[in-house]
Design an enzyme around this catalytic site. Structure first.
Site, PDB file in Angstrom:
ATOM      1  N   ASP A 182       0.833  -1.211   0.000  1.00  0.00           N
ATOM      2  CA  ASP A 182       0.000   0.000   0.000  1.00  0.00           C
ATOM      3  C   ASP A 182       0.865   1.258   0.000  1.00  0.00           C
ATOM      4  O   ASP A 182       2.070   1.196   0.252  1.00  0.00           O
ATOM      5  CB  ASP A 182      -0.974   0.003   1.192  1.00  0.00           C
ATOM      6  N   LYS A 205      -3.690   0.183  -2.375  1.00  0.00           N
ATOM      7  CA  LYS A 205      -4.590  -0.754  -1.703  1.00  0.00           C
ATOM      8  C   LYS A 205      -5.768   0.034  -1.142  1.00  0.00           C
ATOM      9  O   LYS A 205      -5.594   1.157  -0.671  1.00  0.00           O
ATOM     10  CB  LYS A 205      -3.818  -1.428  -0.553  1.00  0.00           C
TER      11      LYS A 205
HETATM   12  C1  R5P Z   1      -1.832  -1.634   7.154  1.00  0.00           C
HETATM   13  O1  R5P Z   1      -1.769  -0.532   6.671  1.00  0.00           O
HETATM   14  C2  R5P Z   1      -0.662  -2.372   7.709  1.00  0.00           C
HETATM   15  O2  R5P Z   1       0.552  -1.810   7.316  1.00  0.00           O
HETATM   16  C3  R5P Z   1      -0.710  -3.835   7.283  1.00  0.00           C
HETATM   17  O3  R5P Z   1      -0.618  -3.908   5.886  1.00  0.00           O
HETATM   18  C4  R5P Z   1      -1.982  -4.473   7.728  1.00  0.00           C
HETATM   19  O4  R5P Z   1      -2.328  -4.061   9.015  1.00  0.00           O
HETATM   20  C5  R5P Z   1      -1.889  -5.968   7.701  1.00  0.00           C
HETATM   21  O5  R5P Z   1      -3.114  -6.514   8.131  1.00  0.00           O
HETATM   22  P1  R5P Z   1      -3.727  -7.770   7.404  1.00  0.00           P
HETATM   23  O6  R5P Z   1      -2.662  -8.843   7.400  1.00  0.00           O
HETATM   24  O7  R5P Z   1      -4.913  -8.164   8.236  1.00  0.00           O
HETATM   25  O8  R5P Z   1      -4.115  -7.350   6.023  1.00  0.00           O
END
Ligand code: R5P
Length: 305
Positions: A182, A205
């Site tokens: 992201d 994302k």
């Molecule tokens: C979100 O911005 C964080 O940097 C992670 O990408 C996210 O929290 C990961 O969570 P999950 O594995 O549930 O997608």
């Protein structure tokens, strides 16, 4: 280290200067740090009552000068939070200075009011750590530095990226490209790529703030074809972000996909689901114990305290 000291009384004095206090879930990392700084190691025995309350009993000598409490706030998050606060509070009864090392800071993603009425839990935590008696909080690759601005005590964010990169270098990847799933992780990917000596990109994302579901908005990407990729993130929780990113990248005809993250929570069978999406290997730091946590960060924490 102490063999170099002439007077054995000096070494005794130094040994009692610091104590490292930990609870069960961070014990391995805390032992490594304690050994490196020659501290008194104070461990906890935890008994959980039928109603879910924890009773914590410490064993070891708490030093008068300085204690370092080491406790990640990984799942069960609220239980580990109360353990961390209890250890800090107990340490402060004896030590004049207490540093809280929270390798994985749970609640760090709740650093803003995204939807009206949401509580910014990081604000609450900042008051709790101070109230318990910490004079400084050290964290590793916190989700966003915004969470630290609520603290009125000293804070330090250290990064596991140099250690993660050392590990990735051993894999001899073909024309590697670092990818953030992201835009929020763009800076992280840039730092990772710089250490690795490669290029980086960040995908777009979109997360639905109500359901938590993610989707990748980026369209076709020519630059990933025939290259080994390293998806870099601060944390993996459900694996949703990594899975969606990998599925997208695989369609772009890349070679192997590796994942490097600092905190691998890997909830609800996430590791299996991530591998199924096409990831060859997940590499994470030992801020949270687990199968993928092969990168030791005790050295970088030792430097920060
Ligand atoms: C979100 O911005 C964080 O940097 C992670 O990408 C996210 O929290 C990961 O969570 P999950 O594995 O549930 O997608």
């Amino acid at each position: 280290m102490f063999s170099k000291l002439k007077n054995p009384i000096d070494s005794h004095f130094l040994l009692s200067e610091l104590s490292v206090i930990t609870s069960e879930s961070s014990e391995d990392l805390a032992r490594k740090i304690s050994k490196k700084i020659n501290a008194n190691f104070v461990k906890s025995q935890i008994k959980v009552f039928a109603d879910g309350e924890s009773k914590i009993t410490l064993s070891g000598k708490i030093s008068k000068r300085k204690s370092i409490v080491i406790q990640s706030i990984n799942p069960p998050v609220d239980t580990n939070l109360i353990h961390a606060l209890s250890l800090i509070s107990k340490a402060k009864e004896t030590s004049s200075e207490v540093i809280a090392v929270i390798p994985y800071m749970g609640y760090a993603r709740q650093d803003r009011e995204f939807l009206a009425g949401e509580i910014v839990t990081m604000k609450v935590l900042s008051k709790l750590f101070k109230g318990a008696g910490a004079s400084k909080v050290v964290v590793v690759d916190i989700h966003s530095k915004i969470g630290l601005k609520y603290f009125s005590i000293k804070t330090k964010n250290v990064s596991a990226i140099p250690e993660l990169v050392q590990h990735i270098k051993k894999l001899n990847l073909k024309n590697p490209l670092v990818i953030s799933p992201d835009q929020g992780g763009k800076e992280r990917a840039e730092g990772f790529a710089k250490e690795l000596g490669s290029e980086y990109i960040a995908l777009e994302k979109k997360r639905d703030r109500k359901t938590g579901k993610v989707r990748i908005k980026t369209k076709d990407l020519d630059e990933v074809a025939n290259r080994d990729l390293i998806l870099v993130d601060d944390m993996i929780s459900t694996g949703g972000s990594i899975i969606k990113a990998t599925q997208f990248l695989k369609k772009q005809k890349c070679r192997k996909v590796y994942v490097a993250c600092t905190h691998a929570l890997l909830m609800n069978d996430a590791e299996r689901k991530i591998k199924k999406s096409g990831v060859i290997k997940i590499i994470s730091a030992n801020t949270i114990p687990g199968k993928t946590s092969v990168v030791d960060i005790s050295k970088i924490i030792t430097k920060a305290i």
